[in-house]
Scaffold this motif. Sequence first.
Motif, short mmCIF file in Angstrom:
data_model
loop_
_atom_site.label_atom_id
_atom_site.label_comp_id
_atom_site.label_asym_id
_atom_site.label_seq_id
_atom_site.Cartn_x
_atom_site.Cartn_y
_atom_site.Cartn_z
N ALA A 281 33.97 8.97 -44.19
CA ALA A 281 33.76 8.56 -45.58
C ALA A 281 33.32 7.11 -45.59
N ARG A 282 32.47 6.75 -46.56
CA ARG A 282 32.01 5.38 -46.74
C ARG A 282 32.42 4.91 -48.12
N THR A 283 32.78 3.63 -48.24
CA THR A 283 33.15 3.03 -49.52
C THR A 283 31.89 2.45 -50.16
N ILE A 284 31.51 2.97 -51.31
CA ILE A 284 30.25 2.59 -51.96
C ILE A 284 30.53 2.01 -53.34
N MET A 285 29.86 0.88 -53.66
CA MET A 285 29.92 0.30 -55.01
C MET A 285 28.60 0.59 -55.72
N TRP A 286 28.68 1.18 -56.91
CA TRP A 286 27.50 1.68 -57.62
C TRP A 286 27.17 0.86 -58.87
N THR A 287 25.88 0.84 -59.17
CA THR A 287 25.38 0.43 -60.48
C THR A 287 24.54 1.58 -61.00
N ALA A 288 24.77 2.01 -62.24
CA ALA A 288 24.06 3.15 -62.81
C ALA A 288 23.49 2.77 -64.16
N VAL A 289 22.21 3.15 -64.38
CA VAL A 289 21.52 2.82 -65.64
C VAL A 289 20.94 4.10 -66.22
N PRO A 290 21.35 4.49 -67.45
CA PRO A 290 20.79 5.71 -68.05
C PRO A 290 19.37 5.47 -68.55
N GLU A 291 18.56 6.51 -68.52
CA GLU A 291 17.21 6.43 -69.08
C GLU A 291 17.27 6.92 -70.52
N ALA A 292 16.85 6.06 -71.44
CA ALA A 292 16.92 6.40 -72.85
C ALA A 292 16.07 7.62 -73.16
N GLY A 293 16.63 8.53 -73.96
CA GLY A 293 15.86 9.68 -74.42
C GLY A 293 15.76 10.81 -73.42
N SER A 294 16.51 10.76 -72.32
CA SER A 294 16.46 11.84 -71.34
C SER A 294 17.85 12.03 -70.75
N ASP A 295 17.98 13.02 -69.85
CA ASP A 295 19.26 13.26 -69.18
C ASP A 295 19.29 12.65 -67.79
N LEU A 296 18.38 11.70 -67.53
CA LEU A 296 18.31 11.07 -66.22
C LEU A 296 19.01 9.70 -66.21
N PHE A 297 19.45 9.33 -65.03
CA PHE A 297 19.93 7.95 -64.83
C PHE A 297 19.62 7.54 -63.40
N TYR A 298 19.55 6.21 -63.21
CA TYR A 298 19.19 5.65 -61.92
C TYR A 298 20.44 4.99 -61.32
N ILE A 299 20.63 5.20 -60.01
CA ILE A 299 21.81 4.63 -59.36
C ILE A 299 21.40 3.87 -58.10
N ILE A 300 22.14 2.78 -57.86
CA ILE A 300 22.00 2.00 -56.64
C ILE A 300 23.40 1.80 -56.07
N GLY A 301 23.57 2.14 -54.80
CA GLY A 301 24.88 2.03 -54.17
C GLY A 301 24.85 1.12 -52.95
N ARG A 302 25.82 0.23 -52.87
CA ARG A 302 25.91 -0.69 -51.72
C ARG A 302 27.14 -0.34 -50.89
N ASP A 303 26.93 -0.24 -49.59
CA ASP A 303 28.01 0.13 -48.67
C ASP A 303 28.95 -1.06 -48.47
N LEU A 304 30.23 -0.88 -48.86
CA LEU A 304 31.24 -1.94 -48.71
C LEU A 304 32.25 -1.62 -47.61
N THR A 305 31.97 -0.58 -46.80
CA THR A 305 32.96 -0.11 -45.84
C THR A 305 33.37 -1.20 -44.87
N GLU A 306 32.41 -1.85 -44.24
CA GLU A 306 32.73 -2.86 -43.24
C GLU A 306 33.42 -4.07 -43.89
N GLN A 307 32.93 -4.44 -45.08
CA GLN A 307 33.56 -5.57 -45.78
C GLN A 307 35.02 -5.26 -46.08
N HIS A 308 35.31 -4.03 -46.55
CA HIS A 308 36.70 -3.65 -46.84
C HIS A 308 37.54 -3.63 -45.57
#
Length: 694
Positions: A281-308
């Motif tokens: 398992a990897r520890t991931i920190m996410w940022t998620a942004v919904p797209e207006a007017g649709s059912d889509l959203f964009y996500i960016i995840g940064r791996d924090l496993t080694e830092q933790h």
Amino acid sequence: MASPPYRVSTDLPRPLRFLAGGGEATRLILERDWSGHPLGPPESWPDILKSNLSTVLNSPESMILAWGTDRLTFFFNETYFPLLGPRLSWAMGSPFDEVWADAWAQAKPIIDDAFAGRSQRFNDLPWKLDTDRGPADTWFTFSYSRVLDPRGEVAGLFILTNETTARVLADAALARSQDELREANRMLEVRVEQRTVERDRVWQLTNDLMATARLDGHLVQVNPAWERLLGWTEEELLTRPFIEIVAADDHAETADVVARLSAGEVVSGFVDHVLTKDGGARTIMWTAVPEAGSDLFYIIGRDLTEQHNVEEALRQAQKMQAVGQLTGGLAHDFNNLLTGMMGNLELLQLRLAGGRLDDLDRFVLAAQGAGRRAAALTQRLLAFSRRQTLDPRPADVNRLIAGMEDLIRRTVGPANELEVVGAGGLWTANIDAGQLENAILNLCINARDAMPDGGRITIETANKWLDERTARSRDLDPGQYLSVCVTDTGTGMDAETAQRAFEPFFTTKPIGQGTGLGLSMIYGFARQSGGQVRIYSEPRMGTTVCVYLPRHVGAPPEEAGDDKGISVVSSGSGTVLVVDDEATIRHLIDEVLDDAGYTVINAADGAAGLKVLQSGARIDLLITDVGLPGGINGRQVADAARHLRPGLKVLFITGYAENAAVGNGHLEHGMELLTKPFSIDALTGKVGDMMKRG
């Protein structure tokens, strides 16, 4: 010269004492010429006006009393002063419609409704008023309620006022800020479209997880970092719900994030654990942004496993360092005490073997002294770790401090001035009084040591009602507390020293002049009692240590009579059942109580003790250790004994026990507690006292 702010009734003639406590507001009433006023002089005012006006003057809330039914006479308290602005000098006793002429059209319908019994509360109502800040747009939350005389007739109005201008303006600023954030998000989407080429390059090369997903939980597209980091191929990721590769413990929080995205919210800083193809398992920190007017959203995840992992290793290292400091200090102190005990006992043995019987008390007393210091050290360690067994009872803290004031004065010496400021109407606390006395004495000794050239020590008590924000800053639950604060005028301490003050064995005193357990013991006692300790100090500015204790709601403590307490008895009668797994302790208690005239029955564990209780043998008192082997602890033995023999007196003896084992500090009637190690006098005195009360 300005008139004094009348605070107490003795400052005023008897007919005017209803004005006491009003400060500057009282001065304004006294300075006004009432000879031509419809109410006449204050001495002749009706009792209902006097009592209601006294309530207003003494209230900490911003409050008005409008008296009468036709043309209302305007009274107010000190807290209301800032709202009057240029009117302050003449408003007291003036007609309401003259004081607030610029707001009368808005206020008159509200007043009429209140007189008719239709009292209302208004939240964030806008007013344009001349205040001490000049003409301004203001907002207020207030209520009007009528005052009825004994005949049920309207005599006037109570008006409770709170200005909410700052919060209303802050809410407006927050709304503008949120609009700007939403606009920034919209612009971000535009920029993403404009820079497709640059995005594609980042998409391919970054080590961050980037993806487009649907609100139904399926990934639409993923960048190559997913396979590099997690091992899953793009096909495997796009043909299954994303939740299947999220650790089970994070499912609920992940569902909450999707719900927030569905509502159009941008989510950042969300952390979960994503499963890898190889079973890790990897520890991931996410940022998620919904797209207006649709059912889509964009996500960016940064791996924090080694830092933790690095942070956890650092925390473990710090923990081991603290454990090393604790065990090192403990070993040093206990080895010194054991040397004193063993050495004196060996000398005693040598003297006895040589037939030299003179002056043996010296070795016995030295060994006993070392034993008592070892017991005190153990209690301090248990207090720091919040594992000592407390005996909490309702206590009058002011009375407790008054009772030990002479002891404190002798302890701090004549070079230091002691002042005790006990709050009037101090609430009752449910505490172990002996532990609080020990804590206060330790704080006064620390204060004395911080003032080598003498100074002032102040002990002050107060009632504290902590709201949610204040309680959170003190790591407490909101509610009612008592504070006991000890302040000195000594050397003080810097921020780093204050931060470490509660660590066990940490001390700034010279070697041999302090164990470093005093403040840590106080901290443990306060936390175990449901309270907290805080230090306020600056170098050369003195130190204040405040102990916060939760309020006890219930009957106040009874006055201690002259016949209260434990008296040592030399003889007694009755049968005592002793349950303890330590043979030496059972034999000690047997020997002592037998000499005192009691019949003693011994049991090595809870099961054996219950067999005795189930027999027909007479038992007048049960003495049981709290921690017993065999799956039945002392509290369970006591409960079973009370079931078999209702009302049986129980004395718990313990050297260490979780507080829950003796009822979370709530012993039933006829149950008492004695902490190991105890003296023979303490044992016989406690037993004699319990037998006598029976």
